[in-house]
Write a protein that holds these residues in place. Structure first.
Motif, mmCIF file in Angstrom:
data_model
loop_
_atom_site.group_PDB
_atom_site.id
_atom_site.type_symbol
_atom_site.label_atom_id
_atom_site.label_comp_id
_atom_site.label_asym_id
_atom_site.label_seq_id
_atom_site.Cartn_x
_atom_site.Cartn_y
_atom_site.Cartn_z
ATOM 1 N N HIS A 79 0.848 -1.190 0.000
ATOM 2 C CA HIS A 79 0.000 0.000 0.000
ATOM 3 C C HIS A 79 0.884 1.240 0.000
ATOM 4 N N ILE A 80 0.565 2.169 -0.874
ATOM 5 C CA ILE A 80 1.384 3.380 -0.982
ATOM 6 C C ILE A 80 0.602 4.572 -0.439
ATOM 7 N N THR A 81 1.225 5.311 0.441
ATOM 8 C CA THR A 81 0.591 6.518 0.980
ATOM 9 C C THR A 81 1.134 7.723 0.225
ATOM 10 N N ARG A 82 0.223 8.513 -0.298
ATOM 11 C CA ARG A 82 0.669 9.637 -1.122
ATOM 12 C C ARG A 82 1.354 10.708 -0.295
ATOM 13 N N LEU A 83 2.309 11.365 -0.908
ATOM 14 C CA LEU A 83 3.038 12.444 -0.256
ATOM 15 C C LEU A 83 2.696 13.764 -0.923
ATOM 16 N N VAL A 134 4.902 7.054 -0.221
ATOM 17 C CA VAL A 134 5.802 6.240 0.582
ATOM 18 C C VAL A 134 5.111 4.941 0.978
ATOM 19 N N ALA A 135 5.905 3.901 1.112
ATOM 20 C CA ALA A 135 5.349 2.604 1.482
ATOM 21 C C ALA A 135 6.224 1.957 2.535
ATOM 22 N N ASN A 136 5.627 1.051 3.268
ATOM 23 C CA ASN A 136 6.345 0.330 4.309
ATOM 24 C C ASN A 136 6.808 -1.003 3.738
ATOM 25 N N GLY A 144 9.365 -2.798 7.262
ATOM 26 C CA GLY A 144 9.684 -1.875 8.353
ATOM 27 C C GLY A 144 10.429 -0.632 7.909
ATOM 28 N N ILE A 173 10.567 2.705 5.608
ATOM 29 C CA ILE A 173 9.627 3.551 4.881
ATOM 30 C C ILE A 173 10.367 4.164 3.702
ATOM 31 N N ALA A 180 10.332 5.807 -0.482
ATOM 32 C CA ALA A 180 9.564 6.488 -1.522
ATOM 33 C C ALA A 180 9.425 5.554 -2.722
ATOM 34 N N LYS A 197 17.387 5.072 -0.808
ATOM 35 C CA LYS A 197 16.718 3.790 -0.976
ATOM 36 C C LYS A 197 15.335 4.121 -1.499
ATOM 37 N N MET A 198 14.933 3.499 -2.598
ATOM 38 C CA MET A 198 13.606 3.811 -3.102
ATOM 39 C C MET A 198 13.015 2.645 -3.869
ATOM 40 N N SER A 237 -6.083 7.928 2.759
ATOM 41 C CA SER A 237 -4.803 7.834 3.464
ATOM 42 C C SER A 237 -4.998 8.350 4.884
ATOM 43 N N PHE A 255 -2.683 18.331 -2.507
ATOM 44 C CA PHE A 255 -2.660 17.883 -3.904
ATOM 45 C C PHE A 255 -3.445 18.852 -4.768
ATOM 46 N N ILE A 275 4.359 3.988 11.144
ATOM 47 C CA ILE A 275 3.691 2.836 10.545
ATOM 48 C C ILE A 275 2.543 2.439 11.459
ATOM 49 N N VAL A 281 1.554 3.248 5.912
ATOM 50 C CA VAL A 281 2.318 4.398 6.362
ATOM 51 C C VAL A 281 1.370 5.552 6.659
ATOM 52 N N LEU A 332 1.200 9.659 7.563
ATOM 53 C CA LEU A 332 2.016 10.871 7.530
ATOM 54 C C LEU A 332 1.683 11.758 8.719
#
Lengths: 171, 607
Positions: free
Chosen positions: A43-47, A57-59, A62, A64, A66, A97-98, B467, B513, B575, B581, B583
């Motif tokens: 699951h990706i959380t938008r930034l 960003v995703a977990n 453990g 986190i 991009a 790291k991405m 989110s 956004f 988390i 995740v 924010l």
């Protein structure tokens, strides 16, 4: 000396292992050492305040990190469909790291060093996009573009887009 | 014995223990390489510190003993004493005795016999001084000859005072021990016996201190690990919630929470350690300003995370200097106002539900709101007519803007226009808050509201566009559910009324956004209620419209890492139990961005 060296290379054939994945209709490659793992896309959380190709960003175990969509960055996206981005390539350098979204499980490919052509020989004209291309691998009927993956996400790259965003936001 | 005294005593003992231990190590080193000047210097320095500390605490016996050792090392340092094996026996014995003396502070029953060793040290030092001259004499330079002749001339007035003193000491030493020719025999028989028995009594006893000194870095690391453990625990519990009974995790929950709080507890220090350093700061600042100021310290036993205390220490110094520079009036002004001639600065700390509150209170003239207004207008930050409508609180908040200073004269303490914004930033960085109260002629209070630990943040979770986000409770005022008709549209802005205040409101999704379909346009058409989180920062209030409010939760925040570490609207991430995740939104940045923007708009409107 020179001759000996050349012979050495020939005998060795300095093999290089690549990870090859598809973006749009093209095949792209990365040195296997840059890849940490391949995981099903989490699951990706938008930034906020990031260009559209930064998906968020995703977990991943453990950490986190991009996640980026290079198809979107390179303008290779055909339709608005994110559904097919089933896997995430986790790439790692000393600093960064991405995650990179890909459609299918990437393949590995062994090539000889001699098969990788330096990008300087291919592209002479400037333009931002070319700088991400490190080289080209030509096989019988395939053409694989070697990416400088960390350049695509370098600070100036992101910040440049970020500043543009800011301008439109203020208007 | 008062609490504080006992604390200092404990501190002294633990420090002295460490000193003695270091001495032992250094002595061993010295024994191996006797020529190493660095080691000798280190020993000398430690002895000097120990002597000073002991004298300060009133432990005369230790101080004198340390003094004897220091003296001896001063001789060694100047290479006046040859370091030989025999000397080391004495030195080690001396260090052992010193150790016992320190131990005797915490154990009344311990009766340490130290005089013999001390005497011996003194004798060696004295003898060296006595022996010094013959060493100088053989030098065939003219100077040496001259000196010799002078001393032979039976103390003529040209003899340097120092030399004279030395000779006097020499004589005294000779009187003391006229029967002895060698230093070894300089002790009385009794003293020698004492040394031997002491040696036999406990030759192989190793003592351990009750305190452990740990580098902060290790504590930071420990805390990080515990934070990750908590996140992992929550994830595990959420994934298995359906299949396993809830009680299954109870002890895991309890143990991990206890562990987390224990680690946090280890990092706590008393604010008194920092506060006590401020006596000097106050004194220096008052002297420079030619003012009379008394510092009163309250609640110094309040505990706070060591790192937070470190981060805010400079801010506190700045606030104290400001209070003396700007707040407290000169003696003449004070008596003219009918106040006591000596200004009073109170530094107090207390625990409150939101964390630790530190107040810096002065009884000076208070903050001049009119002066701030003038300055703001002068800088063109806000239109004058607009300024008149602003509350006192809002106007005072301008002092935290970068580049603001009301003091026209620049001096070393205040008036450089840097400082308050830096103070503000430091407090923000630990997730704290600063409040100002002021009354003309009576004084001002700067209150720092700080979290007692940086490890966990109390936050409110909410949802926007599928989110989850968290907002720290330190910045939240209230949560409202509003009808469409309760929201006013002024020009292109949305305003709401809350407790007689008009507050600008934005849709978080539109802010984050902006390139997407605006949820505001949608919401303005529909009849659904709006969920608004009221936040505040630096006296400015803002409403954030969110999709859904969830719960309050203590979270462990992690910073964003490269390549996305430039994002300003998000201070960090955590988390959640479901592995997603979340924010943590950065209220200071958002408020600053939005309000600076509107200030700019006003400025251009004026132009």
């Amino acid at each position: 000396m020179e001759a000996v060296k050349e012979q050495g290379i020939k005998e060795n054939q300095q093999k290089s292992q690549l990870i090859v994945f598809r973006l749009g209709d093209e095949e792209y490659g990365l040195q296997i050492g840059q890849i940490k793992e391949v995981v099903p896309t989490p699951h990706i959380t938008r930034l906020p305040q990031t260009p559209a190709y930064v998906k968020g960003v995703a977990n991943i175990r453990g950490n986190i990190i991009a996640v980026v969509d290079l198809e979107e960055k390179f303008g290779l996206k055909q339709e608005e469909d994110d559904s097919a981005n089933n896997y995430t390539l986790v790439v790692e350098s000393d600093e960064v790291k991405m995650g990179v979204l890909v459609r299918e499980l990437p393949n590995t490919l062994n090539v000889k060093q001699s098969q990788i052509e330096d990008s300087a020989n291919i592209i002479q004209d400037g333009g931002a996009d070319q700088s991400y291309i490190k080289g080209i691998v030509k096989l019988d009927d395939r053409l694989i573009i070697m990416l400088d993956i960390f350049k695509t996400m370098s600070e100036s790259e992101l910040n440049g887009v970020f500043k543009n965003n800011k301008v439109t936001e203020n208007v | 014995m008062s609490n504080k005294e006992q604390e200092y005593r404990k501190l002294f003992i633990s420090e002295a223990d460490a000193n003695v231990e270091e001495l032992e190590t250094l002595l061993t080193q010295l024994e191996k390489s006797p020529a190493d000047q660095k080691t000798i210097d280190s020993i000398f320095r430690i002895m000097h510190t120990l002597k000073g500390n002991a004298a300060g605490m009133g432990f005369e016996v230790i101080s004198k003993f340390a003094h004897a050792l220091e003296d001896l090392f001063s001789e060694i340092k100047q290479s006046k004493i040859q370091i030989e094996e025999e000397l080391f026996t004495t030195l080690f014995k001396a260090v052992d005795t010193l150790k016992e003396l320190v131990q005797s502070l915490s154990d009344d029953k311990l009766n340490v016999r130290y005089r013999g060793v001390q005497r011996k040290l003194e004798v060696i030092a004295e003898n060296s001084r006595k022996a010094e001259k013959p060493q100088v004499e053989p030098t065939p330079t003219k100077k040496g000859v001259a000196k010799k002749s002078v001393s032979k001339a039976k103390k003529s007035s040209t003899v340097p005072e120092k030399e004279e003193k030395q000779q006097l000491e020499e004589l005294q030493a000779q009187v003391h021990q006229h029967q002895a020719k060698q230093p070894k025999k300089a002790m009385t028989l009794e003293e020698e016996k004492e040394m031997i028995t002491a040696e036999e009594k406990d030759a192989k006893k190793i003592s351990f201190s009750d305190m452990v000194q740990v580098p902060v870095e290790k504590l930071d690391n420990l805390l990080n690990l515990v934070g990750e453990l908590i996140i992992e625990r929550d994830r595990l519990i959420t994934t298995h919630e359906a299949s396993v009974s809830r009680n299954e995790f109870n002890s895991l929950k309890r143990v991990s929470s206890d562990l987390q709080y224990s680690v946090m507890d280890v990092r706590l220090v008393q604010v008194g350690f920092l506060f006590n350093k401020f006596h000097r700061v106050v004194r220096d600042a008052a002297t420079t300003e030619k003012k009379q100021v008394d510092l009163v310290i309250e609640g110094s036993e309040t505990e706070i995370d060591r790192n937070i205390l470190q981060i805010i220490s400079d801010s506190l110094i700045h606030l104290i200097r400001n209070a003396i520079g700007h707040g407290i009036e000169s003696e003449a002004d004070r008596t003219g106002e009918g106040k006591e001639a000596i200004g009073k600065l109170t530094l107090s700390a207390r625990n409150e539900s939101e964390g630790v509150v530190i107040d810096i209170k002065d009884d000076g003239k208070g903050i001049d709101v009119e002066k701030i207004k003038k300055k703001v207008a002068q800088k063109g930050w806000v239109e004058t007519s607009f300024l008149e409508k602003m509350s006192q609180e809002e106007i005072i908040s301008f002092i935290f803007e970068p580049g603001f200073s009301t003091n026209d004269a620049v001096n070393s303490i205040s008036g450089r226009g840097v400082g308050m914004d830096v103070v503000k930033k430091a407090i923000d960085s630990v997730g704290g808050n600063i409040k100002v109260q002021t009354e003309a002629g009576k004084g001002s209070v700067f209150s720092l509201i700080l979290p007692s630990s940086m490890a966990v943040k109390s936050t409110l979770l909410f949802e926007v566009g599928h989110s989850q986000y968290a907002v720290p409770l330190t910045y939240t005022d209230a949560v409202l559910s509003l009808e469409r008709k309760e929201v006013y549209k002024i020009q292109n802005r949305l305003m709401i009324n809350h407790q007689d205040q008009t507050i600008e409101t934005v849709f978080l999704k539109d802010l984050f956004f902006p390139e997407e379909f605006s949820s505001r346009t949608e919401a303005l058409k529909s009849n659904e209620k709006w969920n608004v989180v009221l936040v505040h920062y630096n006296g400015k209030k803002l409403g954030l419209v969110v999709d859904k409010l969830l719960q309050q939760k203590e979270i462990v925040e992690k910073p964003l890492k490269k390549p996305v570490d430039f994002v300003r609207y998000v201070s960090g991430v955590t988390i959640l139990g479901n592995g997603k995740v979340c924010l943590v939104i950065n209220i200071p940045q958002i408020v600053q961005k939005l309000f600076n923007h509107s200030v700019n708009v006003n400025a251009t409107a004026v132009a």
